[in-house]
Scaffold this active site. Structure first.
Site, PDB file in Angstrom:
ATOM      1  N   GLU A 102     -24.180 -27.061 -55.919  1.00 10.23           N
ATOM      2  CA  GLU A 102     -23.340 -25.979 -56.499  1.00 10.23           C
ATOM      3  C   GLU A 102     -23.085 -26.701 -58.023  1.00 10.23           C
ATOM      4  O   GLU A 102     -22.735 -27.928 -57.894  1.00 10.23           O
ATOM      5  CB  GLU A 102     -21.890 -26.186 -55.906  1.00 10.23           C
ATOM      6  CG  GLU A 102     -21.212 -25.091 -56.558  1.00 10.23           C
ATOM      7  CD  GLU A 102     -19.886 -25.151 -55.861  1.00 10.23           C
ATOM      8  OE1 GLU A 102     -19.272 -25.989 -55.374  1.00 10.23           O
ATOM      9  OE2 GLU A 102     -19.340 -23.826 -55.460  1.00 10.23           O
ATOM     10  N   LYS A 128      -0.249 -29.797 -52.161  1.00  9.96           N
ATOM     11  CA  LYS A 128      -0.879 -30.676 -52.865  1.00  9.96           C
ATOM     12  C   LYS A 128      -1.834 -29.660 -53.791  1.00  9.96           C
ATOM     13  O   LYS A 128      -2.922 -29.519 -53.524  1.00  9.96           O
ATOM     14  CB  LYS A 128      -1.445 -31.720 -52.377  1.00  9.96           C
ATOM     15  CG  LYS A 128      -1.934 -33.040 -53.418  1.00  9.96           C
ATOM     16  CD  LYS A 128      -3.474 -32.691 -53.430  1.00  9.96           C
ATOM     17  CE  LYS A 128      -4.082 -33.612 -54.473  1.00  9.96           C
ATOM     18  NZ  LYS A 128      -4.030 -33.042 -55.592  1.00  9.96           N
ATOM     19  N   GLU A 164     -12.559 -24.389 -47.069  1.00 13.42           N
ATOM     20  CA  GLU A 164     -13.333 -23.560 -48.184  1.00 13.42           C
ATOM     21  C   GLU A 164     -14.119 -24.204 -49.063  1.00 13.42           C
ATOM     22  O   GLU A 164     -13.190 -24.818 -49.970  1.00 13.42           O
ATOM     23  CB  GLU A 164     -12.644 -22.174 -48.729  1.00 13.42           C
ATOM     24  CG  GLU A 164     -12.128 -21.313 -47.557  1.00 13.42           C
ATOM     25  CD  GLU A 164     -13.391 -20.523 -46.811  1.00 13.42           C
ATOM     26  OE1 GLU A 164     -14.778 -20.617 -47.366  1.00 13.42           O
ATOM     27  OE2 GLU A 164     -13.192 -20.328 -45.480  1.00 13.42           O
ATOM     28  N   CYS A 184     -16.059 -20.160 -56.628  1.00 11.74           N
ATOM     29  CA  CYS A 184     -17.064 -20.596 -55.461  1.00 11.74           C
ATOM     30  C   CYS A 184     -18.009 -19.191 -55.270  1.00 11.74           C
ATOM     31  O   CYS A 184     -19.096 -19.540 -54.578  1.00 11.74           O
ATOM     32  CB  CYS A 184     -16.137 -21.144 -54.280  1.00 11.74           C
ATOM     33  SG  CYS A 184     -14.807 -19.917 -53.920  1.00 11.74           S
TER      34      CYS A 184
HETATM   35  P1  NDP Z   1     -12.256 -31.666 -55.137  1.00 18.58           P
HETATM   36  O1  NDP Z   1     -12.863 -31.264 -53.944  1.00 18.58           O
HETATM   37  O2  NDP Z   1     -12.160 -33.242 -55.605  1.00 18.58           O
HETATM   38  O3  NDP Z   1     -10.649 -31.133 -55.304  1.00 18.58           O
HETATM   39  C1  NDP Z   1     -10.054 -30.273 -54.676  1.00 18.58           C
HETATM   40  C2  NDP Z   1      -8.639 -30.618 -54.248  1.00 18.58           C
HETATM   41  O4  NDP Z   1      -8.778 -31.812 -53.305  1.00 18.58           O
HETATM   42  C3  NDP Z   1      -7.712 -31.076 -55.339  1.00 18.58           C
HETATM   43  O5  NDP Z   1      -6.476 -30.877 -55.130  1.00 18.58           O
HETATM   44  C4  NDP Z   1      -8.028 -32.486 -55.175  1.00 18.58           C
HETATM   45  O6  NDP Z   1      -6.919 -33.237 -55.943  1.00 18.58           O
HETATM   46  C5  NDP Z   1      -8.091 -32.803 -53.815  1.00 18.58           C
HETATM   47  N1  NDP Z   1      -8.709 -34.074 -53.252  1.00 18.58           N
HETATM   48  C6  NDP Z   1      -9.690 -34.796 -54.059  1.00 18.58           C
HETATM   49  N2  NDP Z   1      -9.757 -35.900 -53.239  1.00 18.58           N
HETATM   50  C7  NDP Z   1      -9.210 -35.712 -52.008  1.00 18.58           C
HETATM   51  C8  NDP Z   1      -9.439 -36.760 -50.963  1.00 18.58           C
HETATM   52  N3  NDP Z   1      -9.820 -37.606 -50.618  1.00 18.58           N
HETATM   53  N4  NDP Z   1      -8.372 -36.250 -49.676  1.00 18.58           N
HETATM   54  C9  NDP Z   1      -7.779 -35.051 -50.029  1.00 18.58           C
HETATM   55  N5  NDP Z   1      -7.480 -34.476 -50.997  1.00 18.58           N
HETATM   56  C10 NDP Z   1      -8.491 -34.635 -52.011  1.00 18.58           C
HETATM   57  O7  NDP Z   1     -12.897 -30.761 -56.309  1.00 18.58           O
HETATM   58  P2  NDP Z   1     -12.890 -31.196 -57.836  1.00 18.58           P
HETATM   59  O8  NDP Z   1     -11.906 -30.644 -58.475  1.00 18.58           O
HETATM   60  O9  NDP Z   1     -13.245 -32.658 -58.146  1.00 18.58           O
HETATM   61  O10 NDP Z   1     -14.468 -30.413 -58.251  1.00 18.58           O
HETATM   62  C11 NDP Z   1     -15.620 -30.941 -57.692  1.00 18.58           C
HETATM   63  C12 NDP Z   1     -16.552 -29.763 -57.441  1.00 18.58           C
HETATM   64  O11 NDP Z   1     -16.165 -29.502 -56.440  1.00 18.58           O
HETATM   65  C13 NDP Z   1     -16.952 -28.786 -58.307  1.00 18.58           C
HETATM   66  O12 NDP Z   1     -17.832 -29.316 -59.487  1.00 18.58           O
HETATM   67  C14 NDP Z   1     -17.227 -27.507 -57.561  1.00 18.58           C
HETATM   68  O13 NDP Z   1     -18.627 -27.928 -57.202  1.00 18.58           O
HETATM   69  C15 NDP Z   1     -16.399 -27.869 -56.146  1.00 18.58           C
HETATM   70  N6  NDP Z   1     -15.174 -26.984 -56.300  1.00 18.58           N
HETATM   71  C16 NDP Z   1     -15.512 -25.898 -55.465  1.00 18.58           C
HETATM   72  C17 NDP Z   1     -14.322 -25.107 -55.324  1.00 18.58           C
HETATM   73  C18 NDP Z   1     -14.286 -24.038 -54.601  1.00 18.58           C
HETATM   74  O14 NDP Z   1     -13.357 -22.947 -54.756  1.00 18.58           O
HETATM   75  N7  NDP Z   1     -15.085 -24.019 -53.518  1.00 18.58           N
HETATM   76  C19 NDP Z   1     -13.074 -25.240 -56.164  1.00 18.58           C
HETATM   77  C20 NDP Z   1     -13.062 -26.582 -56.988  1.00 18.58           C
HETATM   78  C21 NDP Z   1     -14.134 -27.387 -56.931  1.00 18.58           C
HETATM   79  P3  NDP Z   1      -7.175 -33.776 -57.312  1.00 18.58           P
HETATM   80  O15 NDP Z   1      -7.880 -32.785 -58.130  1.00 18.58           O
HETATM   81  O16 NDP Z   1      -5.782 -33.772 -57.887  1.00 18.58           O
HETATM   82  O17 NDP Z   1      -7.757 -35.210 -57.442  1.00 18.58           O
END
Ligand code: NDP
Length: 488
Positions: A390, A180, A255, A289
């Site tokens: 962050e 996903k 992560e 990240c």
């Molecule tokens: P999310 O944690 O929301 O998204 C990461 C993944 O998790 C996406 O595939 C998302 O799906 C999915 N997801 C969202 N909600 C759920 C849930 N309840 N259960 C299981 N999976 C879920 O990150 P965002 O994209 O909203 O970004 C928000 C913040 O997260 C950023 O501003 C940053 O601070 C941090 N981030 C950190 C990353 C890293 O590399 N460590 C990468 C990305 C974000 P979908 O997006 O399709 O809804």
């Protein structure tokens, strides 16, 4: 097989077939550099689609796990070849879908190719060890077996590298996968899966379901037949996944965020430190990240560091990542732009001094995308929101320190512990930094961002669930150990 062309509707991939989601809903994937550009339409799937994908992955498990490691590796070699042939096309899709510049996107696809080849080779390496038994007539050894079906949940910031560094080890060690991706980069994800399909991977080994994380990500976390979940994303979502996995005894790997420091001491090569701070903090619009966020600079060189940094930042070319010479593209989405702007506002409200940037860029064609100025603050105290949370954007905080010890203490004063770097020529300080910094990735005279696929990757404290990805370390998550005792 249905191949992708631009503006087409991309489907889920379940049991080797490209199929519509059960909901009948689709969503447009937009170019953050120009919202009039639709990259493609993707499925907005429901829980039922996850259930069907898990069933397919379960059925495929029996035969896949029985294949030898080298045979499984052959599929990965083939997928690497396909991805390499499609490098330019997939890199362009990535740039259009999430904004990073084309050279960076190409570098990332090449990394995906290299990761596939690395894990293809992993199919031939040892999966156990012989341990001397107390009984001299017995053979005692360990062997590793797959977990079963693994859920792979990934973010949008590295839409090729992260899925591949999870899927490749998962399948080479004999697991099957329900993938996903972030909905924002679902077209890029579909193209990765097309590569596996073109490589002839047996049906059901990798399944793709796209849609909202709150619906299908959640369904993966809760599904009783998913035995392991590997996730990269926010701490907020990571924690809920961990709770769900623990509740049903599934293995999980998270992560998450960082608040990565760089320390610049008075004996540092200043040019290099400035370059690395800009590259580590602002490349990919700060959406890594491992991006540099807090910059601790020793007081004697603070003013000259600041001057050089601001002068160089002024020269950065911002625009559509597809255009030649552009150094920084837009934020990946409107949501991300708004989050970053709200952090900048908070920084100002809480009393930090804005040295440059801080605004959305709207002039000319930039007005059609989610562009933001590179932003630098000073007078940032450790308890301010911009020093603690962050931001995931092109925002740097400069913090003046008198000594190395003060810098180290402040650098460690964070719930995160992903990456950290220091600039100094002093070997004693380097060694103290390696010893005492609370970070999973420690970088000396190098920017905080940057990982090599053959080495373990992951953070300390709240940055991860403490397992490691990539390199040989991946075997720890994607397999279970059996200890075997044989007596003739
Ligand atoms: P999310 O944690 O929301 O998204 C990461 C993944 O998790 C996406 O595939 C998302 O799906 C999915 N997801 C969202 N909600 C759920 C849930 N309840 N259960 C299981 N999976 C879920 O990150 P965002 O994209 O909203 O970004 C928000 C913040 O997260 C950023 O501003 C940053 O601070 C941090 N981030 C950190 C990353 C890293 O590399 N460590 C990468 C990305 C974000 P979908 O997006 O399709 O809804």
């Amino acid at each position: 097989m249905k191949m992708g062309t631009e503006k087409q509707t991309y489907l889920n991939y379940i049991n080797g077939e490209w199929i519509h989601s059960s909901t009948g809903k689709i969503e447009a994937s937009l170019n953050p550099a120009n919202i009039d550009d639709i990259v493609g339409y993707v499925q907005e799937s429901g829980v039922e689609d996850v259930n069907v994908a898990v069933e397919a992955a379960r059925r495929a498990q029996a035969a896949w796990r029985k294949l030898s490691g080298p045979k499984r590796g052959e599929y990965l070699f083939r997928a690497a070849d396909v991805l390499e042939k499609r490098l330019d096309e997939i890199a362009e899709t990535m740039t259009r879908e999430m904004g990073k510049t084309l050279p960076e996107a190409k570098g990332e696809v090449q990394r995906g190719v290299n990761i596939l080849r690395y894990y293809a080779g992993e199919g031939m390496r040892s999966i156990g060890e012989v341990i001397p038994s107390m009984d001299s007539e017995a053979l005692m050894f360990t062997t590793r077996v797959p977990l079963g079906v693994v859920g792979v949940i990934t973010p949008w910031n590295f839409p090729v590298a992260i899925p591949i560094w999870k899927i490749a080890p998962a399948i080479v060690y004999g697991n099957t996968v329900v993938f996903k991706p972030a909905q924002e980069t679902a077209v890029t994800a579909a193209k990765i899966v097309e590569c596996f399909d073109q490589a002839g991977l047996p049906a059901g080994v990798v399944n793709l379901v796209t849609g909202k994380g709150s619906v299908i990500g959640n369904a993966i976390a809760e599904h009783p037949h998913i035995h392991g979940i590997t996730f990269t994303g926010s701490n907020e979502v990571g924690k809920t996944i961990a709770q769900k996995a623990v509740a049903r005894g599934a293995k999980y790997q998270l992560e998450m965020g960082g608040k990565n420091p760089v320390i610049v001491l008075e004996d540092a090569d200043l040019d290099r430190a400035v370059e690395a701070t800009i590259s580590g903090g602002l490349r990919s619009t700060g959406q890594k990240c491992t991006a540099t966020s807090r910059v601790f600079v020793q007081s004697s060189i603070y003013e000259s560091f600041k001057e050089q940094l601001l002068a160089k930042i002024k020269q950065l070319k911002i625009g559509d990542g597809l255009k030649e010479g552009v150094w920084m593209g837009p934020c990946a989405s409107r949501k991300q732009l708004e989050t970053i702007l709200s952090y900048i506002e908070k920084g100002i409200e809480e009393g930090a001094t804005l040295l440059c940037g801080g605004r959305r860029l709207v002039d000319g064609e930039l007005g059609n995308g989610f562009y933001i100025e590179p932003t630098v603050f000073e007078n940032v105290s450790p308890n301010m929101t911009i020093a603690r949370e962050e931001i995931f954007g092109p925002v740097l905080s400069l913090i003046k320190v008198d000594t190395f010890e003060e810098a180290l203490a402040l650098a460690n004063d964070t719930p995160f512990g992903l990456s950290a770097s220091i600039f100094t020529q002093n070997i004693g300080k380097m060694l103290a930094f390696i010893q005492d910094i609370e970070a999973g990735l420690v970088r000396i005279n190098e920017e905080s961002a940057g990982v090599e696929l053959q080495a373990p990757f992951g953070g300390m404290k709240q940055s991860s669930s403490h397992s490691r990805e990539q390199g040989r370390a991946a075997i720890e998550f994607f397999t279970a150990i059996k200890t075997v005792f044989v007596k003739g």
